[in-house]
Design a protein around this motif. Structure first.
Motif, PDB file in Angstrom:
ATOM      1  N   CYS A   1      -3.283   1.704  -6.078  1.00 13.95           N
ATOM      2  CA  CYS A   1      -3.611   2.618  -4.991  1.00 13.95           C
ATOM      3  C   CYS A   1      -5.073   3.048  -5.118  1.00 13.95           C
ATOM      4  O   CYS A   1      -5.466   3.555  -6.159  1.00 13.95           O
ATOM      5  CB  CYS A   1      -2.688   3.832  -5.055  1.00 13.95           C
TER       6      CYS A   1
ATOM      7  N   ASP B   1      -6.418   5.461  -3.757  1.00 13.29           N
ATOM      8  CA  ASP B   1      -6.536   6.907  -3.655  1.00 13.29           C
ATOM      9  C   ASP B   1      -6.234   7.586  -4.985  1.00 13.29           C
ATOM     10  O   ASP B   1      -7.096   8.223  -5.579  1.00 13.29           O
ATOM     11  CB  ASP B   1      -5.608   7.416  -2.560  1.00 13.29           C
ATOM     12  N   CYS B   2      -5.016   7.399  -5.491  1.00 17.66           N
ATOM     13  CA  CYS B   2      -4.629   8.090  -6.726  1.00 17.66           C
ATOM     14  C   CYS B   2      -4.810   7.194  -7.953  1.00 17.66           C
ATOM     15  O   CYS B   2      -4.622   7.632  -9.070  1.00 17.66           O
ATOM     16  CB  CYS B   2      -3.182   8.575  -6.639  1.00 17.66           C
TER      17      CYS B   2
ATOM     18  N   CYS C   1       1.732   4.604  -0.334  1.00 20.75           N
ATOM     19  CA  CYS C   1       1.791   4.761  -1.780  1.00 20.75           C
ATOM     20  C   CYS C   1       2.916   5.728  -2.121  1.00 20.75           C
ATOM     21  O   CYS C   1       2.918   6.856  -1.631  1.00 20.75           O
ATOM     22  CB  CYS C   1       0.456   5.299  -2.291  1.00 20.75           C
TER      23      CYS C   1
ATOM     24  N   LEU D   1       3.407   7.154  -4.803  1.00 22.41           N
ATOM     25  CA  LEU D   1       2.925   8.122  -5.790  1.00 22.41           C
ATOM     26  C   LEU D   1       2.214   9.309  -5.146  1.00 22.41           C
ATOM     27  O   LEU D   1       2.410  10.443  -5.537  1.00 22.41           O
ATOM     28  CB  LEU D   1       1.991   7.435  -6.795  1.00 22.41           C
ATOM     29  N   CYS D   2       1.358   9.028  -4.178  1.00 20.78           N
ATOM     30  CA  CYS D   2       0.587  10.111  -3.563  1.00 20.78           C
ATOM     31  C   CYS D   2       0.786  10.194  -2.060  1.00 20.78           C
ATOM     32  O   CYS D   2       0.281  11.099  -1.423  1.00 20.78           O
ATOM     33  CB  CYS D   2      -0.899   9.966  -3.906  1.00 20.78           C
TER      34      CYS D   2
END
Ligand code: ZN
Length: 59
Positions: free
Chosen positions: A9, A11-12, A31, A33-34
């Protein structure tokens, strides 16, 4: 058997895997996760772009 692909990802910076069949050019991934939304720019090699909500066009 579906092939799993590891996605990083942007982003994270976490990683998660998806089925290869889920990687479709111009399609979106989220994602887990985030929650960031990622657009598939290219399938092979995989290129992803983070969707910036501020760039959305509201018609
Ligand atoms: Zn993420």
């Amino acid at each position: 058997m579906e092939k799993q692909i590891i996605i990083f990802c942007p982003d994270c910076r976490g990683k998660f895997d998806v089925d290869k069949s889920d990687i479709v050019e111009d399609d979106m991934l989220e994602c887990p996760l985030c929650g960031a939304e990622l657009v598939v720019l290219q399938e092979d090699p995989i290129k992803l772009r983070l969707v910036d909500p501020e760039e959305d066009d509201f018609f």
